[in-house]
Design an enzyme around this catalytic site. Structure first.
Site, PDB file in Angstrom:
ATOM      1  N   ASN A   8       0.861  -1.194   0.000  1.00  0.00           N
ATOM      2  CA  ASN A   8       0.000   0.000   0.000  1.00  0.00           C
ATOM      3  C   ASN A   8       0.893   1.237   0.000  1.00  0.00           C
ATOM      4  OD1 ASN A   8      -1.854   2.028   0.500  1.00  0.00           O
ATOM      5  ND2 ASN A   8      -2.179   1.466   2.658  1.00  0.00           N
ATOM      6  N   TRP A   9       0.921   1.916  -1.148  1.00  0.00           N
ATOM      7  CA  TRP A   9       1.826   3.072  -1.279  1.00  0.00           C
ATOM      8  C   TRP A   9       1.234   4.351  -0.711  1.00  0.00           C
ATOM      9  CZ3 TRP A   9       4.274   2.711  -6.866  1.00  0.00           C
ATOM     10  CH2 TRP A   9       5.116   1.594  -6.901  1.00  0.00           C
ATOM     11  N   LYS A  10      -0.017   4.307  -0.275  1.00  0.00           N
ATOM     12  CA  LYS A  10      -0.670   5.509   0.294  1.00  0.00           C
ATOM     13  C   LYS A  10      -0.467   6.694  -0.650  1.00  0.00           C
ATOM     14  CE  LYS A  10       0.373   3.551   4.765  1.00  0.00           C
ATOM     15  NZ  LYS A  10       0.116   3.650   6.157  1.00  0.00           N
ATOM     16  N   HIS A  96      -9.563   1.025   5.195  1.00  0.00           N
ATOM     17  CA  HIS A  96      -8.262   1.222   5.849  1.00  0.00           C
ATOM     18  C   HIS A  96      -8.451   2.171   7.042  1.00  0.00           C
ATOM     19  CE1 HIS A  96      -4.093   2.407   6.502  1.00  0.00           C
ATOM     20  NE2 HIS A  96      -3.758   1.322   5.831  1.00  0.00           N
ATOM     21  N   GLU A  98      -6.812   4.576   8.060  1.00  0.00           N
ATOM     22  CA  GLU A  98      -6.633   6.011   7.752  1.00  0.00           C
ATOM     23  C   GLU A  98      -7.894   6.600   7.139  1.00  0.00           C
ATOM     24  OE1 GLU A  98      -3.000   5.489   5.541  1.00  0.00           O
ATOM     25  OE2 GLU A  98      -2.000   4.897   7.395  1.00  0.00           O
ATOM     26  N   GLU A 169      -5.175  -5.220  10.817  1.00  0.00           N
ATOM     27  CA  GLU A 169      -4.194  -4.155  10.989  1.00  0.00           C
ATOM     28  C   GLU A 169      -4.463  -3.418  12.297  1.00  0.00           C
ATOM     29  OE1 GLU A 169      -2.337  -2.920   7.075  1.00  0.00           O
ATOM     30  OE2 GLU A 169      -4.174  -1.765   7.207  1.00  0.00           O
ATOM     31  N   GLY A 175       2.404   2.135  10.684  1.00  0.00           N
ATOM     32  CA  GLY A 175       3.311   3.267  10.494  1.00  0.00           C
ATOM     33  C   GLY A 175       4.037   3.697  11.755  1.00  0.00           C
ATOM     34  N   SER A 214       3.592  -2.250  10.312  1.00  0.00           N
ATOM     35  CA  SER A 214       5.050  -2.188  10.491  1.00  0.00           C
ATOM     36  C   SER A 214       5.785  -3.465  10.094  1.00  0.00           C
ATOM     37  CB  SER A 214       5.396  -1.786  11.933  1.00  0.00           C
ATOM     38  OG  SER A 214       4.925  -0.463  12.189  1.00  0.00           O
ATOM     39  N   GLY A 236       4.847   1.328   4.663  1.00  0.00           N
ATOM     40  CA  GLY A 236       6.159   1.966   4.519  1.00  0.00           C
ATOM     41  C   GLY A 236       7.207   1.115   3.818  1.00  0.00           C
TER      42      GLY A 236
END
Ligand code: PEP
Length: 250
Positions: A8-10, A96, A98, A169, A175, A214, A236
C-alpha cells in the site's frame, strides 16, 4: 492457498518514481515463487501505467486504495469500480484505518463499498483492527466482531473465498514501527477465522487473512509462519523495492 504480499503506497511517490519502483521490484522478484502473489496498490494516477508494466507477468496484480460505491455520476473527486477495472485493477482496499480516521468512514459505509465493489467484480481487502485504547481495555474481540459483522453484513458471493481478503491491521502498529507480537497476531487471526467460518461456513476457512502493521524485511520471518496468516499488507516498507522484495521472497 497462495500467500498475498500487498504493498500500500498511500499518498507517496511521483509518477517517475512509481514506474521505476515497479520495474525494480519486478527485476528483483520475478519469476515469483509459485506459492506467492504480489499486489501493488499505488495512487490512482499511476494505475494504468503500472498495469501496462505488470499485466503480462504471472502472480502480479494491481489494486486501488479506495473507491466510491456508485456506478458513475456527479461525485466530484471520486473514482468508481468500473473505472478501476477498466485500467487493470483487480483489487481494492476498503476500510483502511486512515480512511476510517481522516475521512470518517463508518462500518455502514464500508459495508456498502464491500457489497458494491464485489458486485462490480473487484476483489476486496477489508481492513479491520483495534486501536491502542481498545486493546488496553481488552476489547479486541468486540472490535473485530463489530467490524466483521457490520462490514460484511449481507455480503454474498458464490466465490467469496477468492474475492474477499481480510487485513488485520492493529491501528497502533500502522506506520509506528511497533509490530504486533506473533502471539497477538495469532490470537486476532484465530478470532477472524472463526468469525469468517460462522459467516461463510467452509468457504470462510479459505478466505485469506493478511497481517498489516510495520511489517519489514526483518520481522517478516516471525509473522509469516503464524497460523492463519495468509499474507501481509505492507505500507512503509513497500515503498522501497529492495525492502519489499526481501519481504516477498522471505
Ligand atoms: C498500511 O498502510 O496498511 C500499513 C500496514 O502501513 P505500515 O506497514 O507502514 O505500518
Amino acid at each position: 492457498m497462495k500467500k498475498l504480499f500487498a504493498g500500500n503506497w498511500k499518498m507517496y511517490k511521483i509518477y517517475s518514481e512509481a514506474v521505476e519502483a515497479v520495474k525494480k521490484l519486478m527485476s528483483l522478484t520475478s519469476p515469483l515463487p509459485k506459492d506467492r502473489e504480489v499486489l501493488i496498490l499505488p495512487p490512482y494516477p499511476y494505475l494504468k501505467s503500472i498495469s501496462d508494466l505488470i499485466s503480462k507477468k504471472d502472480g502480479y496484480f494491481l489494486g486501488a486504495q479506495n473507491f466510491y460505491p456508485e456506478e458513475e455520476g456527479a461525485y466530484t473527486g471520486e473514482v468508481s469500480p468500473k473505472m478501476l477495472l477498466d485500467v487493470g485493477c483487480s483489487y481494492s482496499i476498503v476500510g483502511h484505518s486512515e480512511r476510517r480516521k481522516y475521512f470518517n468512514e463508518s462500518d455502514e459505509f464500508i459495508n456498502k463499498k464491500v457489497k458494491f465493489g464485489l458486485q462490480k467484480g473487484l476483489k476486496i481487502i477489508l481492513c479491520i483492527g483495534e486501536d491502542l485504547t481498545e486493546r488496553k481495555k481488552g476489547e479486541v474481540f468486540k472490535v473485530l466482531e463489530r467490524q466483521i459483522s457490520k462490514g460484511l453484513n449481507e455480503v454474498k458471493d458464490s466465490k467469496i473465498e477468492e474475492k474477499l481478503c481480510i487485513a488485520y491491521e492493529p491501528v497502533w502498529a500502522i506506520g509506528t514501527g511497533e509490530v504486533a507480537t506473533p502471539i497477538q497476531i495469532e490470537e486476532a487471526h484465530k478470532i477472524i477465522r472463526e468469525l469468517l467460518s460462522d459467516l461463510f461456513g467452509e468457504k470462510g476457512t479459505k478466505i485469506r487473512i493478511l497481517y498489516g502493521g510495520s511489517v519489514n524485511p526483518e520481522n517478516i520471518k516471525d509473522i509469516l509462519p503464524v497460523p492463519n496468516v495468509n499474507g501481509v499488507l505492507v505500507g512503509g516498507a513497500s515503498l522501497k523495492p529492495e525492502n519489499f522484495s526481501k519481504i516477498i521472497l522471505s
